[in-house]
Design a protein around this motif. Structure first.
Motif, PDB file in Angstrom:
ATOM      1  N   TYR A  36      -3.980 -71.779 -42.047  1.00 21.00           N
ATOM      2  CA  TYR A  36      -2.815 -72.956 -42.179  1.00 21.00           C
ATOM      3  C   TYR A  36      -1.383 -72.460 -41.968  1.00 21.00           C
ATOM      4  O   TYR A  36      -0.586 -72.817 -42.034  1.00 21.00           O
ATOM      5  N   TYR A  38      -0.808 -71.181 -39.090  1.00 23.03           N
ATOM      6  CA  TYR A  38      -0.691 -71.494 -37.761  1.00 23.03           C
ATOM      7  C   TYR A  38      -0.344 -72.943 -37.259  1.00 23.03           C
ATOM      8  O   TYR A  38      -1.145 -73.288 -36.580  1.00 23.03           O
ATOM      9  N   ASP A  39       0.523 -73.615 -37.921  1.00 21.28           N
ATOM     10  CA  ASP A  39       0.922 -75.008 -37.464  1.00 21.28           C
ATOM     11  C   ASP A  39       2.016 -74.503 -36.135  1.00 21.28           C
ATOM     12  O   ASP A  39       2.152 -73.302 -35.781  1.00 21.28           O
ATOM     13  N   SER A  40       2.567 -75.481 -35.590  1.00 20.39           N
ATOM     14  CA  SER A  40       3.494 -75.095 -34.111  1.00 20.39           C
ATOM     15  C   SER A  40       4.381 -74.155 -34.548  1.00 20.39           C
ATOM     16  O   SER A  40       4.627 -73.358 -33.677  1.00 20.39           O
ATOM     17  N   SER A  43       3.144 -70.620 -35.342  1.00 22.86           N
ATOM     18  CA  SER A  43       2.585 -69.827 -34.147  1.00 22.86           C
ATOM     19  C   SER A  43       3.856 -69.240 -33.728  1.00 22.86           C
ATOM     20  O   SER A  43       3.684 -68.329 -32.912  1.00 22.86           O
ATOM     21  N   ASP A 109      -7.664 -72.004 -29.785  1.00 22.71           N
ATOM     22  CA  ASP A 109      -6.613 -71.832 -30.815  1.00 22.71           C
ATOM     23  C   ASP A 109      -6.700 -73.135 -31.629  1.00 22.71           C
ATOM     24  O   ASP A 109      -7.086 -74.188 -31.152  1.00 22.71           O
ATOM     25  N   SER A 111      -4.154 -74.365 -32.930  1.00 20.28           N
ATOM     26  CA  SER A 111      -2.921 -75.256 -32.577  1.00 20.28           C
ATOM     27  C   SER A 111      -2.868 -75.827 -31.254  1.00 20.28           C
ATOM     28  O   SER A 111      -2.644 -75.065 -30.320  1.00 20.28           O
ATOM     29  N   ASP A 113      -1.315 -78.264 -29.700  1.00 20.71           N
ATOM     30  CA  ASP A 113      -0.147 -78.390 -29.144  1.00 20.71           C
ATOM     31  C   ASP A 113       0.722 -77.147 -28.546  1.00 20.71           C
ATOM     32  O   ASP A 113       1.075 -76.978 -27.581  1.00 20.71           O
ATOM     33  N   GLY A 135      -8.999 -76.676 -28.390  1.00 20.59           N
ATOM     34  CA  GLY A 135      -8.352 -76.897 -29.709  1.00 20.59           C
ATOM     35  C   GLY A 135      -9.626 -76.831 -31.016  1.00 20.59           C
ATOM     36  O   GLY A 135     -10.479 -77.867 -30.914  1.00 20.59           O
ATOM     37  N   HIS A 220       3.992 -76.621 -44.216  1.00 19.92           N
ATOM     38  CA  HIS A 220       2.807 -77.132 -43.519  1.00 19.92           C
ATOM     39  C   HIS A 220       2.000 -77.754 -44.546  1.00 19.92           C
ATOM     40  O   HIS A 220       1.321 -78.976 -44.230  1.00 19.92           O
TER      41      HIS A 220
END
Length: 316
Positions: A36, A38-40, A43, A109, A111, A113, A135, A220
């Motif tokens: 968690y 590694y949201d946009s 990352s 990955d 994420s 996006d 994803g 997040h």
């Protein structure tokens, strides 16, 4: 020029994500999975961490590849399908596509996006390579779509991410990779034991980028569960546990904090922590033995001159 294909596989439902996070937040001590982080935005922050002077793993691993890539390539067949686990911005794999004669690049990955941006940039540089973005949360179960194809596979797991797993969990994960490789191979980066001051600086840099990365987790969580964490109430803590041979990352409450979410909440005392990540450090011989236990064979490894980091190639 080919266009990258994007596929979401086994995407967790919001209710399941919320339940997992709340179980961890209610636990004693509280714990949140590092996935968690590694949201946009997370990352992007991690990509910045890899450029910090204190963060040796990325540049040390890159130096190993720069020196030994011809030897690694000589061990592998042509027209590979390179499956990049935790691909992020795809930059680590970018250096391998030509030397390893990759026909198909599969970026995996959590994420999707963030993955899309990196894949589109990489496709422009390598227009003849088929590219697929997947994803999925492969930390719990690795599911690769049929679109990956049946050719010779090389699973690529760089950057010492294997250190996020406890040794028993690492063994189980490697067994999954052995199955997914379908008789191909695994190329994995492993962080080795080294002086404590070097380890701790890598996870607590002077600029505070790692602290921002860790505290972004709270933002997040707020988004995922509807909680009201205030980032200013928490500080980043990172230290090496010699007995466990691991770096631990935590978020520590600066004072008593009451956190609420729909249907509940929790009070954290001053100094109480949320455990956000482990990064185990290995001895090279111990990791070779782990690969054998997971079913791999024909194991080779390369390291830097200081013996800080190792890259392992193993046959499935």
């Amino acid at each position: 020029m080919h266009t990258p294909t994007l596929i979401a596989v086994d995407r967790p439902q919001p209710a399941a994500i919320r339940a997992e996070l709340l179980r961890g937040l209610r636990a004693l001590p509280a714990v949140v999975s590092p996935k968690y982080l590694y949201d946009s935005l997370g990352s992007r922050l991690f990509a910045a961490i890899t450029e910090l002077p204190e963060y040796y793993p990325t540049r040390t691993e890159a130096a190993i590849f720069a020196r030994h890539l011809p030897a690694i390539a000589a061990e592998l067949p042509a027209d590979l399908t390179l499956v990049d686990l935790g691909a992020g911005n795809c930059e680590k794999a970018a250096r391998l596509l030509l030397p390893l004669r990759v026909r198909t690049y599969v970026a995996v990955d959590i994420s999707l996006d963030f993955l899309q941006e990196g894949l589109e940039r990489l496709q422009q540089r390598h227009p003849a390579v088929d590219m697929l973005g997947v994803g999925t949360d492969f930390s719990t179960r690795l599911l690769l779509p049929d679109a990956v194809g049946e050719g010779p596979r090389l699973l690529f797991y760089p950057g010492s991410s294997i250190g996020n797993f406890t040794p028993p969990d690492a063994l189980e994960f490697l067994r999954q990779l052995h199955l997914a490789a379908q008789g191909g191979g695994l190329l994995v980066g492993v962080d080795l034991l080294k002086p404590i001051e070097v380890l701790e600086a890598a996870y607590d840099d002077q600029l505070g980028v790692t602290a921002a990365f860790n505290r972004n987790l709270l933002r997040h969580i707020n988004h995922l569960v509807g909680s009201d964490f205030a980032l200013a109430d928490w500080q980043h803590r990172a230290f090496f546990d010699s007995a466990q041979r691991r770096i631990e990352m935590h978020l520590q409450a600066l004072h008593g904090v009451a956190v609420r979410w729909p249907g509940g909440g929790r009070v954290f005392a001053a100094g109480e922590r949320i455990h956000t990540e482990n990064s185990y450090k290995w001895r090279a011989d111990d990791f070779s033995a782990l690969l054998v236990a997971a079913g791999f064979s024909a194991i080779r490894s390369w390291t830097d001159e200081r013996g800080w980091f190792a890259v392992f190639l193993a046959q499935a």
